[in-house]
Motif scaffolding. Structure first.
Motif, PDB file in Angstrom:
ATOM      1  N   ALA A  91       0.808  -1.214   0.000  1.00  0.00           N
ATOM      2  CA  ALA A  91       0.000   0.000   0.000  1.00  0.00           C
ATOM      3  C   ALA A  91       0.845   1.270   0.000  1.00  0.00           C
ATOM      4  O   ALA A  91       2.065   1.244   0.203  1.00  0.00           O
ATOM      5  CB  ALA A  91      -0.935  -0.003   1.205  1.00  0.00           C
ATOM      6  N   LEU A  92       0.156   2.376  -0.212  1.00  0.00           N
ATOM      7  CA  LEU A  92       0.767   3.698  -0.187  1.00  0.00           C
ATOM      8  C   LEU A  92       0.430   4.376   1.131  1.00  0.00           C
ATOM      9  O   LEU A  92      -0.729   4.381   1.556  1.00  0.00           O
ATOM     10  CB  LEU A  92       0.273   4.531  -1.369  1.00  0.00           C
ATOM     11  N   ALA A  93       1.440   4.923   1.771  1.00  0.00           N
ATOM     12  CA  ALA A  93       1.242   5.540   3.079  1.00  0.00           C
ATOM     13  C   ALA A  93       1.854   6.939   3.090  1.00  0.00           C
ATOM     14  O   ALA A  93       2.957   7.150   3.612  1.00  0.00           O
ATOM     15  CB  ALA A  93       1.879   4.678   4.168  1.00  0.00           C
ATOM     16  N   PRO A  94       1.160   7.915   2.507  1.00  0.00           N
ATOM     17  CA  PRO A  94       1.693   9.275   2.510  1.00  0.00           C
ATOM     18  C   PRO A  94       1.815   9.813   3.938  1.00  0.00           C
ATOM     19  O   PRO A  94       0.997   9.520   4.802  1.00  0.00           O
ATOM     20  CB  PRO A  94       0.644  10.072   1.726  1.00  0.00           C
ATOM     21  N   ALA A  95       2.854  10.602   4.156  1.00  0.00           N
ATOM     22  CA  ALA A  95       3.001  11.327   5.418  1.00  0.00           C
ATOM     23  C   ALA A  95       2.242  12.646   5.317  1.00  0.00           C
ATOM     24  O   ALA A  95       1.771  13.033   4.243  1.00  0.00           O
ATOM     25  CB  ALA A  95       4.472  11.564   5.719  1.00  0.00           C
ATOM     26  N   GLU A  96       2.139  13.355   6.431  1.00  0.00           N
ATOM     27  CA  GLU A  96       1.384  14.608   6.444  1.00  0.00           C
ATOM     28  C   GLU A  96       1.921  15.574   5.394  1.00  0.00           C
ATOM     29  O   GLU A  96       3.128  15.809   5.295  1.00  0.00           O
ATOM     30  CB  GLU A  96       1.458  15.248   7.827  1.00  0.00           C
ATOM     31  N   GLY A  97       1.012  16.102   4.575  1.00  0.00           N
ATOM     32  CA  GLY A  97       1.380  17.033   3.522  1.00  0.00           C
ATOM     33  C   GLY A  97       1.715  16.391   2.194  1.00  0.00           C
ATOM     34  O   GLY A  97       1.818  17.088   1.175  1.00  0.00           O
ATOM     35  N   GLU A  98       1.895  15.073   2.177  1.00  0.00           N
ATOM     36  CA  GLU A  98       2.188  14.369   0.926  1.00  0.00           C
ATOM     37  C   GLU A  98       0.902  13.937   0.236  1.00  0.00           C
ATOM     38  O   GLU A  98      -0.151  13.791   0.868  1.00  0.00           O
ATOM     39  CB  GLU A  98       3.048  13.126   1.191  1.00  0.00           C
ATOM     40  N   THR A  99       1.011  13.687  -1.058  1.00  0.00           N
ATOM     41  CA  THR A  99      -0.103  13.150  -1.827  1.00  0.00           C
ATOM     42  C   THR A  99       0.184  11.695  -2.195  1.00  0.00           C
ATOM     43  O   THR A  99       1.325  11.218  -2.080  1.00  0.00           O
ATOM     44  CB  THR A  99      -0.321  13.940  -3.124  1.00  0.00           C
ATOM     45  N   VAL A 100      -0.837  10.997  -2.646  1.00  0.00           N
ATOM     46  CA  VAL A 100      -0.652   9.637  -3.152  1.00  0.00           C
ATOM     47  C   VAL A 100       0.347   9.643  -4.304  1.00  0.00           C
ATOM     48  O   VAL A 100       1.224   8.783  -4.404  1.00  0.00           O
ATOM     49  CB  VAL A 100      -2.003   9.047  -3.604  1.00  0.00           C
ATOM     50  N   SER A 101       0.229  10.627  -5.168  1.00  0.00           N
ATOM     51  CA  SER A 101       1.131  10.726  -6.312  1.00  0.00           C
ATOM     52  C   SER A 101       2.583  10.879  -5.866  1.00  0.00           C
ATOM     53  O   SER A 101       3.497  10.295  -6.476  1.00  0.00           O
ATOM     54  CB  SER A 101       0.713  11.910  -7.189  1.00  0.00           C
TER      55      SER A 101
END
Length: 231
Positions: A91-101
């Motif tokens: 899975a994708l786990a963005p951190a705060e402020g990041e996007t999936v992209s």
């Protein structure tokens, strides 16, 4: 608390629907774990989180939420009180402020990864040939036929919306990294798992082990459920 008091909510990613979890649902039932597949519209991250929250509202008691691929961003963005642990499956786990992209394109793309672009409606479809080449190269011909037939496109807005404080900062998490993933770079998966301090299970599986390696996926979810039930 017995394991039967903890439910599992399973969240599909892009180009899939809840049926992608069918093999895992059957196996969780054999372990005495009630599982529900949460339907996402894939129309925007905010809307997808709202859809997950509606499913979580219907469940009494503690919940372990598992997300595949894009759904990692969704499960990390809920604030539901009954969620006691998170499980990330390739899975994708963005951190705060990041996007999936941001995280999806962080690593070098596999040579067989599809080139993705939105249609005139702002929806991204997976090319049919990409299911066998990159999405689930270990799947049977029958499984590939179903995956391709039921695919649901994802909106551009789903992958471009920055996330807030992710729930994995406040809840225990598990991460199944897929060593033969051709959609999300395995190195990126390890990077995300390490920074979220997840309990990591690494396997040589493809991008969609919920279909092609359901026993492996089930084992990780059961481990998380047992950990929650033991508290």
């Amino acid at each position: 608390m017995s394991i039967g008091n903890v439910s599992a909510v399973l969240v599909h990613g892009a180009w899939a629907d809840g049926s992608s979890w069918s093999e895992v649902i059957e196996r969780l039932k054999a372990h005495g774990i009630h599982a529900v597949a949460a339907p996402l519209p894939l129309s925007g991250l905010h809307e997808d989180v709202a859809a997950l929250d509606r499913t979580l509202e219907r469940i009494d008691g503690p919940v372990v939420v598992a997300g595949h691929a894009y759904a990692g961003a969704v499960i990390g963005s809920t604030r539901a009180d009954n969620v006691k642990a998170l499980v990330y499956i390739a899975a994708l786990a963005p951190a705060e402020g990041e996007t999936v992209s941001d995280v999806f394109y962080r690593g070098e793309a596999h040579a067989l990864a599809p080139k993705l672009s939105p249609d005139r409606h702002g929806l991204i479809w997976l090319p049919e040939e990409a299911f066998a080449a990159a999405f689930a190269q270990h799947a049977s011909a029958q499984e590939l036929t179903v995956l391709s037939a039921v695919q649901r496109p994802i909106s551009v807005s789903s992958i471009g919306e920055p996330v807030g404080r992710p729930l994995w900062k406040d809840r225990p998490s598990w991460f199944l990294t897929a060593g033969q993933d051709r959609m999300i770079n395995p190195d990126t998966q390890h990077f995300m798992a390490q920074r979220m301090n997840a309990r990591v299970h690494s396997h040589q599986v493809d991008h969609t082990p919920i279909v092609t390696a359901p026993d492996v996926v089930t084992d990780v979810i059961v481990e998380a459920v047992q950990a929650v039930s033991a508290r």
